[in-house]
Write a protein that holds these residues in place. Structure first.
Motif, mmCIF file in Angstrom:
data_model
loop_
_atom_site.group_PDB
_atom_site.id
_atom_site.type_symbol
_atom_site.label_atom_id
_atom_site.label_comp_id
_atom_site.label_asym_id
_atom_site.label_seq_id
_atom_site.Cartn_x
_atom_site.Cartn_y
_atom_site.Cartn_z
ATOM 1 N N TYR A 192 -1.641 89.642 -69.796
ATOM 2 C CA TYR A 192 -1.804 88.869 -71.081
ATOM 3 C C TYR A 192 -3.200 88.382 -71.392
ATOM 4 O O TYR A 192 -3.551 87.481 -70.719
ATOM 5 C CB TYR A 192 -0.632 87.796 -71.091
ATOM 6 N N ALA A 193 -3.655 88.902 -72.597
ATOM 7 C CA ALA A 193 -4.998 88.416 -73.150
ATOM 8 C C ALA A 193 -5.964 88.832 -72.026
ATOM 9 O O ALA A 193 -7.170 88.417 -72.355
ATOM 10 C CB ALA A 193 -5.096 86.966 -73.133
ATOM 11 N N ILE A 194 -5.638 89.651 -71.141
ATOM 12 C CA ILE A 194 -6.743 90.043 -70.308
ATOM 13 C C ILE A 194 -7.033 91.843 -70.353
ATOM 14 O O ILE A 194 -8.041 92.346 -70.506
ATOM 15 C CB ILE A 194 -6.464 89.736 -68.760
ATOM 16 N N ASP A 195 -5.658 92.381 -70.288
ATOM 17 C CA ASP A 195 -5.880 93.843 -70.315
ATOM 18 C C ASP A 195 -4.412 94.118 -71.261
ATOM 19 O O ASP A 195 -3.474 94.270 -70.211
ATOM 20 C CB ASP A 195 -5.673 94.497 -68.998
ATOM 21 N N ASP A 196 -4.449 94.242 -72.420
ATOM 22 C CA ASP A 196 -3.076 94.390 -73.316
ATOM 23 C C ASP A 196 -2.842 95.631 -73.424
ATOM 24 O O ASP A 196 -3.564 96.552 -73.893
ATOM 25 C CB ASP A 196 -3.498 93.631 -74.400
ATOM 26 N N ILE A 197 -1.304 96.019 -73.722
ATOM 27 C CA ILE A 197 -0.820 97.149 -74.215
ATOM 28 C C ILE A 197 -0.167 96.955 -75.520
ATOM 29 O O ILE A 197 0.476 95.937 -75.692
ATOM 30 C CB ILE A 197 0.454 97.402 -73.010
ATOM 31 N N ALA A 198 -0.605 97.938 -76.344
ATOM 32 C CA ALA A 198 0.044 97.857 -77.559
ATOM 33 C C ALA A 198 1.573 98.529 -78.071
ATOM 34 O O ALA A 198 2.092 98.031 -78.952
ATOM 35 C CB ALA A 198 -1.120 98.458 -78.789
ATOM 36 N N GLU A 199 1.702 99.441 -76.989
ATOM 37 C CA GLU A 199 3.113 99.968 -77.170
ATOM 38 C C GLU A 199 3.997 99.852 -75.718
ATOM 39 O O GLU A 199 3.478 100.376 -74.799
ATOM 40 C CB GLU A 199 2.941 101.588 -77.630
ATOM 41 N N SER A 200 5.003 99.459 -76.046
ATOM 42 C CA SER A 200 5.699 98.936 -74.789
ATOM 43 C C SER A 200 6.410 100.385 -74.205
ATOM 44 O O SER A 200 6.857 101.050 -74.841
ATOM 45 C CB SER A 200 7.091 98.157 -75.243
ATOM 46 N N PRO A 201 6.429 100.311 -72.831
ATOM 47 C CA PRO A 201 6.745 101.740 -72.115
ATOM 48 C C PRO A 201 8.282 101.551 -72.152
ATOM 49 O O PRO A 201 8.692 102.449 -71.333
ATOM 50 C CB PRO A 201 5.883 101.522 -70.819
ATOM 51 N N ALA A 202 8.759 100.354 -72.359
ATOM 52 C CA ALA A 202 10.078 99.965 -72.143
ATOM 53 C C ALA A 202 10.910 99.824 -73.362
ATOM 54 O O ALA A 202 10.386 99.667 -74.302
ATOM 55 C CB ALA A 202 10.505 99.032 -71.245
ATOM 56 N N LYS A 203 12.307 99.617 -73.345
ATOM 57 C CA LYS A 203 13.157 99.665 -74.695
ATOM 58 C C LYS A 203 14.150 98.401 -74.266
ATOM 59 O O LYS A 203 14.239 97.992 -73.168
ATOM 60 C CB LYS A 203 14.093 100.835 -74.791
ATOM 61 N N ASP A 204 14.473 97.721 -75.550
ATOM 62 C CA ASP A 204 15.388 96.735 -75.547
ATOM 63 C C ASP A 204 16.701 97.164 -75.144
ATOM 64 O O ASP A 204 16.971 98.344 -75.436
ATOM 65 C CB ASP A 204 15.357 96.014 -77.016
ATOM 66 N N ASN A 205 17.508 96.297 -74.840
ATOM 67 C CA ASN A 205 19.019 96.558 -74.479
ATOM 68 C C ASN A 205 19.131 97.732 -73.573
ATOM 69 O O ASN A 205 20.454 98.348 -73.720
ATOM 70 C CB ASN A 205 19.737 96.985 -75.913
#
Length: 231
Positions: free
Chosen positions: A150-163
């Protein structure tokens, strides 16, 4: 009414010629899955893994004074759901971890936000000021998605899904944080030699914490495991 319907299912299935074998097999598999969760295999024990969460209670953890009701144990899961609060690994919420691996199975119920803090230290209130947050946010509105440091090396697209359950694996070694999601490399960050942030610094030992972010976020954890890397 629901109880009557549930009780009638085996007979109804039998009347259709389906029998109860399949239903009993499903029930047995469910019990076996529950028993297997929050336990270590022989191979994990031999490799030096230890269990952080027993699936029954919060023994071995210390909750912040702030909103302790936001963390609970239910059906073998450690659940964060409610106003801001943090639960810290260790009876007194402190630790001397330096190089280690952490594994957890994580489930975001709908768009939810949480975090796995590493190298942190107990605080009775507020966002942890020490250590690094490994983000948990798949469909949540925060632009920093799951596997961000967080706030150091951020990912813009999640590699995981909700639910859906996903596997979170963090390793801290040789001045580098490496994160895998479901076995795939998701992020890797090496601390620069001229790094001058004393609060968030891989040279400073600390413990693990899990975050309850807000009342609209429910995140579930199980199979929390830790392995200290020998120097």
């Amino acid at each position: 009414m629901k109880r009557l319907l549930l009780a009638a299912i085996p007979a109804f299935a039998l009347s259709l010629g389906l029998g109860t074998t399949h239903l009993l097999a499903e029930q047995q598999a469910t019990h076996q899955d529950a028993a297997a969760a929050n336990s270590l295999s022989e191979q994990e024990r031999e490799a030096g893994w230890t269990l952080m969460f027993n699936g029954r209670d919060l023994g071995g953890w210390k909750m912040s004074d702030e909103n302790p009701e936001s963390v609970r144990v239910e059906e073998g899961m450690l659940i964060t759901h409610g106003r801001r609060g943090h639960i810290y690994f260790g009876e007194d919420g402190t630790g001397e971890l330096t190089e280690f691996e952490l594994k957890a199975d994580v489930y975001c119920k709908g768009p939810s936000n949480s975090g796995i803090y590493i190298l942190t230290a107990y605080q009775p209130r507020g966002w942890p000021g020490k250590g690094f947050e490994c983000q948990v946010a798949n469909g949540y509105g925060d632009p920093r998605k799951t596997a961000s440091i967080y706030a150091i090396d951020d990912i813009a697209e999640s590699p995981a899904k909700d639910n859906a359950w996903f596997h979170y694996h963090i390793r801290v070694q040789d001045g580098t944080i490496t994160i895998w999601i479901n076995g795939d490399l998701a992020n890797e960050w090496t601390q620069p030699e001229d790094w001058n942030n004393n609060n968030r610094n891989l040279n400073n030992p600390g413990t693990i914490a899990l975050q309850a972010h807000d009342p609209g976020s429910e995140v579930r954890f199980k199979n929390l495991k830790l392995r200290v890397i020998d120097e």
